[in-house]
Scaffold this active site. Structure first.
Site, PDB file in Angstrom:
ATOM      1  NE  ARG A 105      -8.871  15.018  -3.462  1.00 28.81           N
ATOM      2  CZ  ARG A 105      -7.859  15.869  -3.362  1.00 28.81           C
ATOM      3  NH1 ARG A 105      -7.914  16.865  -2.483  1.00 28.81           N
ATOM      4  NH2 ARG A 105      -6.777  15.719  -4.099  1.00 28.81           N
ATOM      5  N   GLY A 114      -3.881   6.778  -9.406  1.00 26.55           N
ATOM      6  CA  GLY A 114      -4.942   6.349 -10.298  1.00 26.55           C
ATOM      7  C   GLY A 114      -5.643   5.072  -9.900  1.00 26.55           C
ATOM      8  CG  MET A 116      -7.426   4.048  -4.272  1.00 24.46           C
ATOM      9  SD  MET A 116      -8.046   2.396  -3.988  1.00 24.46           S
ATOM     10  CE  MET A 116      -9.054   2.754  -2.584  1.00 24.46           C
ATOM     11  NE  ARG A 372       1.181  12.209  -5.548  1.00 23.63           N
ATOM     12  CZ  ARG A 372       0.177  11.717  -6.243  1.00 23.63           C
ATOM     13  NH1 ARG A 372      -0.729  10.994  -5.668  1.00 23.63           N
ATOM     14  NH2 ARG A 372       0.077  11.930  -7.535  1.00 23.63           N
ATOM     15  CG  HIS A 490      -2.106   5.826 -15.401  1.00 23.52           C
ATOM     16  ND1 HIS A 490      -1.765   4.693 -16.117  1.00 23.52           N
ATOM     17  CD2 HIS A 490      -2.332   5.422 -14.132  1.00 23.52           C
ATOM     18  CE1 HIS A 490      -1.828   3.649 -15.304  1.00 23.52           C
ATOM     19  NE2 HIS A 490      -2.171   4.062 -14.105  1.00 23.52           N
ATOM     20  NE  ARG A 658      33.277 -22.155  -7.400  1.00 25.55           N
ATOM     21  CZ  ARG A 658      32.010 -21.951  -7.754  1.00 25.55           C
ATOM     22  NH1 ARG A 658      31.089 -21.734  -6.822  1.00 25.55           N
ATOM     23  NH2 ARG A 658      31.663 -21.953  -9.018  1.00 25.55           N
ATOM     24  CB  SER A 805      33.177 -17.264   0.527  1.00 22.45           C
ATOM     25  OG  SER A 805      32.295 -16.618  -0.347  1.00 22.45           O
ATOM     26  CB  THR A 808      23.485 -17.448  -0.114  1.00 28.17           C
ATOM     27  OG1 THR A 808      23.793 -16.505  -1.144  1.00 28.17           O
ATOM     28  CG2 THR A 808      24.128 -17.017   1.187  1.00 28.17           C
ATOM     29  CB  CYS A 872      30.558 -15.423  -3.339  1.00 26.33           C
ATOM     30  SG  CYS A 872      30.582 -17.198  -3.107  1.00 26.33           S
ATOM     31  CE1 TYR A 892      33.492 -11.629   0.057  1.00 29.43           C
ATOM     32  CE2 TYR A 892      34.936 -11.691   1.967  1.00 29.43           C
ATOM     33  CZ  TYR A 892      34.393 -12.304   0.854  1.00 29.43           C
ATOM     34  OH  TYR A 892      34.743 -13.587   0.539  1.00 29.43           O
TER      35      TYR A 892
HETATM   36  P1  ADP Z   1      -5.915  11.003  -7.189  1.00 29.55           P
HETATM   37  O1  ADP Z   1      -5.705  10.210  -5.966  1.00 29.55           O
HETATM   38  O2  ADP Z   1      -6.201  10.162  -8.377  1.00 29.55           O
HETATM   39  O3  ADP Z   1      -4.837  12.001  -7.407  1.00 29.55           O
HETATM   40  P2  ADP Z   1      -7.560  13.143  -6.215  1.00 29.55           P
HETATM   41  O4  ADP Z   1      -8.370  12.859  -5.000  1.00 29.55           O
HETATM   42  O5  ADP Z   1      -6.340  13.909  -6.010  1.00 29.55           O
HETATM   43  O6  ADP Z   1      -7.305  11.799  -6.988  1.00 29.55           O
HETATM   44  O7  ADP Z   1      -8.515  13.888  -7.211  1.00 29.55           O
HETATM   45  C1  ADP Z   1      -8.155  14.095  -8.536  1.00 29.55           C
HETATM   46  C2  ADP Z   1      -8.304  15.539  -8.896  1.00 29.55           C
HETATM   47  O8  ADP Z   1      -9.602  15.997  -8.640  1.00 29.55           O
HETATM   48  C3  ADP Z   1      -7.412  16.445  -8.096  1.00 29.55           C
HETATM   49  O9  ADP Z   1      -6.163  16.539  -8.662  1.00 29.55           O
HETATM   50  C4  ADP Z   1      -8.133  17.765  -8.203  1.00 29.55           C
HETATM   51  O10 ADP Z   1      -7.738  18.433  -9.364  1.00 29.55           O
HETATM   52  C5  ADP Z   1      -9.565  17.348  -8.312  1.00 29.55           C
HETATM   53  N1  ADP Z   1     -10.227  17.590  -7.029  1.00 29.55           N
HETATM   54  C6  ADP Z   1     -10.350  16.765  -5.988  1.00 29.55           C
HETATM   55  N2  ADP Z   1     -10.988  17.358  -4.970  1.00 29.55           N
HETATM   56  C7  ADP Z   1     -11.274  18.598  -5.391  1.00 29.55           C
HETATM   57  C8  ADP Z   1     -11.915  19.719  -4.796  1.00 29.55           C
HETATM   58  N3  ADP Z   1     -12.394  19.663  -3.555  1.00 29.55           N
HETATM   59  N4  ADP Z   1     -12.012  20.834  -5.516  1.00 29.55           N
HETATM   60  C9  ADP Z   1     -11.515  20.887  -6.764  1.00 29.55           C
HETATM   61  N5  ADP Z   1     -10.917  19.889  -7.389  1.00 29.55           N
HETATM   62  C10 ADP Z   1     -10.788  18.747  -6.707  1.00 29.55           C
HETATM   63 MG    MG Z   2      28.216 -23.987  -5.028  1.00 27.14          MG
HETATM   64 MG    MG Z   3      -4.404  13.669  -6.735  1.00 31.50          MG
END
Ligand code: ADP
Ligand code: MG
Ligand code: MG
Length: 918
Positions: A105, A114, A116, A372, A490, A658, A805, A808, A872, A892
């Site tokens: 991953r 999405g 990478m 995250r 996505h 002005r 004033s 810019t 301004c 201001y």
């Molecule tokens: P992204 O960065 O696109 O979210 P992830 O690395 O999270 O990609 O992988 C996408 C999906 O793949 C994850 O949401 C998970 O469902 C699945 N996945 C990744 N690693 C594992 C794992 N070790 N076991 C099971 N599912 C996995």
């Molecule tokens: Mg002017």
């Molecule tokens: Mg993920």
């Protein structure tokens, strides 16, 4: 003797309740790796996370520096971390009887949804699959995993990272996918999960043969080749086209690099006691404090996000029109749901922010695969910040910092006119993924969206689903409409991040890409270029171009709560640029504390300007001072009325007016027919008129006869305006109103100009006091600082001016020597080549123009410590610029009414980040 160097740690292990890393190490481990370590190892969490290890971003950087070669120590460190994973899992990578499978991953510092690539099920081959079958007792699952591995590996590693251009634009994933679909349609299956073992076996064989044929290389059977190939592909994808594109839009530096996480696989595709899902600790669309998510039974990884089947809701709250008939996780697996619910609660309390989580259930056992900070739209951001403050989860400062100022734009987003909506039938309904209303002409590809938008067209991008390749077009579109995918797809994710109107999973329409058209269930036929209107808040699609209206912030309690905190924290005031009572009222509602720029000339443009404009022209074209004075006398009535109306609305707040700024030729017509009209109207012969107009012509009007230069040449113009301002003020005061006009002289470069005009102001002041029979009229006399020389001579300017004033816009034009109106010819290239990093007209150039501002403020205050200073230009509504102005000690900023909330929030954030101002 060889020196013993401590080896650099390139690999960080996590699992079994321990972790080498933690959440604070995002720069090194990437967001995903750092959070996996935190979830696995932090004593408050120790969540069920499959064991694994993260290869640091430093390896990525070294890899690119060193001609795509890894540091020597990497191999050994990976081996020992893999051994630890094997131990924890009691399986062995590549083993024939009890094989460990892993995922590879990616994870950058900041999430790039999405962007990478991930490869799952690594370690499967003709031998190990037998072990997997034996261990799991599930042949179907094993072959399902195998076909997935081949497809992902061929796509991500062999084709994309291998730099193979797909033939006819059809990638290997698509080729293999079509084979899968063919099996399904031949057997009359609806879902992937319906495919039987013999068919899967045949597919695997077919996949391998196809990979060899299409890509010219066999799918590798060696598990280690699969592993290192995938690791290399992740590092490689950092310099892939889509990743670069995304970084450019999001301004993520190229040097950051990505980390790679290798993790033991857990399987959501082991039958109906297994599942995979995505959830948010709060609703990311509204911010409501309710657990919200989607899952799919018997599925793996990307299935939920890819919209292959309609995901089911985790609970009743998460049900929508597409999923309401599907059983929730709470219903199908109540115990697991309870555990998941408890974990998400714990995660939110631990991180003190809304989390976006990914989980997998393997045969009735829950695993956490990611967490995250959840992306949210502006409305949700405000709600979450305000709620978390009320819940005492975060303090006021944190709440204020949680909302990006520009996100507030979304709260002000126009919506489709509810009155029109009431009487209009939507042609389709989808999921409300990004709020607000939008309208535009339909296009069906990202490339078309980019092209049409480039020609100034407003477009709506309509797709079955979006992928990272579409990002550019999505960015350029007014709104996005997809027919597949759920709230975590996505399209939904990306749109939410940008605060863009978006509807996903709109199954009511069917796209025919060959004819660039779509058909709705109700029979409506829409082709490329037709207008559509979307209600992203409710997921409704309408044909045609519907009116958009603004929403009322007063109804938003969370916003009011947050702004209360904002107003306590900030020290810099926020004014607005406005010239009409309507704009002034709007700005007051948004929290403006005065007008920083009232342009007197506005009354000569647009609606209702015929009479004053005609008088102005008469004045401009007069032969003698006498004639000019006569015209001015008539014009005066309009000017006074105009100023008075707005000053009355501002009710005691300062109003900076002005004096006339543009060069006079801007007000005279140049085409013959109009000149003829004017000649009749003013009783001047065409010949004479032509000569006078010609005399007004300038080669470089931006640097021409304008601003204070007019006031010096024609003192009677200044006199008329000052009289109008002061009389309006006196009349309002007499009527019991509070007023504070500030007379502002534009385009000054020397204090002598200010002194020259001050004589007029003083004389008119005495005359007005006498005429109106008042002792005092409150007012200030000041100047714009918009010519570099004025900033440099600010100490002298401040001898006469009570306030500055900073204009810019002009200051930027004259500092760079760029004409703002003509910058389009070269600025895009400058930005592409990184000659300039930002458009200096959008965000202030702190190093250059900003330095002049600093000098101006400091020198001005060295003469007059209490000199009132503001700005301004357009920059007054740009958060980064506002923060800069706070640091220079300005009193201001002034911006357009709709930017006022943004400036207020930015000012509070500046006070938190850089300390309070004066
Ligand atoms: P992204 O960065 O696109 O979210 P992830 O690395 O999270 O990609 O992988 C996408 C999906 O793949 C994850 O949401 C998970 O469902 C699945 N996945 C990744 N690693 C594992 C794992 N070790 N076991 C099971 N599912 C996995
Ligand atoms: Mg002017
Ligand atoms: Mg993920």
């Amino acid at each position: 003797m060889a020196q013993v160097k401590k080896a650099i740690k390139y690999v960080y292990y996590f699992g079994g309740g321990k972790a080498d890393g933690n959440e604070s190490m995002k720069n090194l481990l990437g967001g995903k790796g750092a959070n996996l370590a935190e979830m696995a190892g932090h004593p408050n969490l120790r969540l069920p996370v499959p064991p694994g290890f993260t290869i640091t971003t430093e390896v990525c950087t070294a890899y690119y520096k060193n001609k795509k070669k890894y540091p020597a120590e990497l191999q050994g460190q990976v081996q020992s971390a893999l051994a630890a994973v094997e131990k924890e899992m009691a399986k062995k990578f590549g083993d024939a009887s009890n094989p460990l499978l892993v995922s590879v991953r990616s994870g950058a510092r900041r999430s790039m949804p999405g962007m990478m690539e991930t490869v799952l099920d690594i370690g499967l081959n003709e031998k190990t699959i037998l072990g997997v079958i034996q261990q799991s007792g599930d042949e179907r699952f094993a072959y399902d995993a195998y076909r997935r591995l081949i497809m992902m590996y061929a796509d991500v590693v062999m084709e994309k990272a291998g730099g193979i251009e797909p033939k006819n634009g059809k990638g290997i994933r698509k080729v293999l996918d079509e084979k899968l679909e063919k099996v399904k349609s031949k057997q009359g299956y609806q879902f992937d999960t319906d495919i039987k073992v013999p068919e899967l076996k045949a597919l695997v064989k077919d996949f391998k043969a196809t990979v060899l044929k299409v890509l010219g290389k066999p799918f590798p059977d060696d598990p280690y080749e699969q592993l290192w190939g995938s690791v290399g592909a992740v590092f490689g994808s950092w310099s892939g086209k889509r990743a670069i594109e995304y970084r450019r839009i999001e301004k993520i530096p190229d040097e950051w690099g990505t980390a790679v996480t290798v993790q033991a696989m857990v399987f959501g595709n082991m039958g109906d006691t297994s599942a995979t899902g995505v959830a948010f600790t709060r609703n990311p669309g509204t911010g409501e404090n309710k657990f919200y998510g989607e899952y799919l039974l018997n599925a793996q990884g990307e299935d939920v996000v890819a919209g292959i089947r309609t995901p089911a809701p985790v609970n009743d709250y998460s049900k929508n029109d597409q999923s309401k008939h599907l059983p929730s996780l709470e219903e199908t697996m109540p115990e697991i749901y309870k555990q998941l619910f408890e974990i998400q609660n714990r995660l939110e309390r631990h991180y003190k922010d809304m989390q976006d989580i990914e989980f997998t259930i393997e045969k009735g056992k829950l695993f956490m695969l990611q967490c995250r900070v959840g992306k949210r739209n502006g409305i949700a951001a405000v709600k979450v910040a305000s709620d978390m403050y009320n819940e005492k989860l975060i303090d006021a400062k944190t709440a204020i910092m949680r909302v990006a100022p520009n996100q507030l734009v979304e709260l002000l987003l126009p919506m489709l006119d509810p009155e029109v909506q009431k009487v209009t039938k939507p042609v389709a309904k989808g999921l409300p993924a990004g709020p607000g209303g939008a309208k535009g002409r339909v296009v069906f590809s990202s490339a078309d969206a980019v092209e049409w938008a480039g020609k100034g067209e407003k477009v709506i991008l309509v797709r079955e689903e979006t992928s990272p390749e579409d990002v550019d077009g999505m960015h350029k579109a007014q709104a996005i409409l997809t027919t597949k995918g759920g709230m975590t797809s996505h399209a939904a994710l990306v749109a939410r991040g940008w605060g863009k109107c978006c509807i996903v999973g709109c199954a009511d329409i069917e796209i025919h890409s060959e004819t660039k058209s779509f058909k709705a269930n109700d029979g409506t036929y829409i082709k490329e270029g037709d207008w559509l209107s979307l209600d992203g808040t409710r997921g409704l699609v309408y044909t045609g171009s519907m009116a958009l209206v603004d929403i009322d912030l007063d109804d938003n309690a969370a916003y009011r709560n947050l702004m209360k905190l904002v107003n306590k924290e900030r020290t810099m005031k926020v004014r607005t640029n406005a010239e009409t009572p309507e704009d002034a009222k709007q700005a007051l509602k948004f929290g403006a504390e005065g007008i920083g720029l009232f342009r007197t000339e506005h009354m000569f443009y647009g609606e209702g300007s015929e009479q004053p404009l005609s008088l102005l022209r008469k004045m401009i074209l007069s032969k003698t001072e006498g004639e000019r004075r006569q015209a001015l006398k008539e014009l005066y009535v309009f000017v006074k009325k105009d100023i008075k109306a707005t000053m009355e609305v501002m009710n005691g707040y300062p109003v900076t007016i002005r004096l006339l700024d543009p060069p006079l030729h801007e007000f005279v017509p140049h085409d013959v027919a109009k000149l003829h009209e004017l000649s009749k109207e003013l009783h001047i012969s065409m010949n004479m008129l032509r000569r006078r107009v010609l005399a007004l012509h300038e080669n470089n009007p931006m640097l021409g006869h304008r601003g204070v230069r007019l006031g010096v040449s024609y003192p009677e113009i200044t006199e008329m305006q000052v009289r109008a301002i002061l009389e309006a003020a006196a009349e309002l005061t007499k009527a019991g109103k509070k007023v504070l006009p500030e007379i502002m002289v534009p385009v000054t470069c020397t204090v002598n100009e200010l002194s020259h005009q001050k004589v007029i102001v003083d004389r008119v002041y005495r005359e007005v006091c006498e005429k109106m029979k008042v002792k005092k009229i409150p007012y200030l006399y000041g100047t714009m600082i918009e010519i570099p020389r004025a900033a440099l001579r600010a100490d002298h300017m401040a001898e006469v001016a009570d306030f500055f004033s900073f204009g810019t816009n002009d200051l930027t034009q004259m500092s760079f020597g760029f004409s703002r109106d003509d910058i389009g010819g070269f600025l895009p290239q400058y930005m592409d080549l990184k000659v300039l990093n930002d458009d200096p007209f959008q965000t202030i150039d702190q190093a250059g123009v900003g330095e002049l501002v600093r000098i101006g403020v400091d020198r001005g205050r060295s003469t007059k410590p209490n000199l009132k200073v503001g700005i301004c230009g357009e920059h007054g509504g740009d958060p980064e610029s506002v923060k800069f102005f706070h640091r220079t000690g300005m009193n201001y900023v002034s911006c357009s009414p709709f930017r006022v909330p943004i400036a207020l929030l930015a000012a509070a954030q500046a006070a938190i980040e850089f300390g309070k101002g004066k």
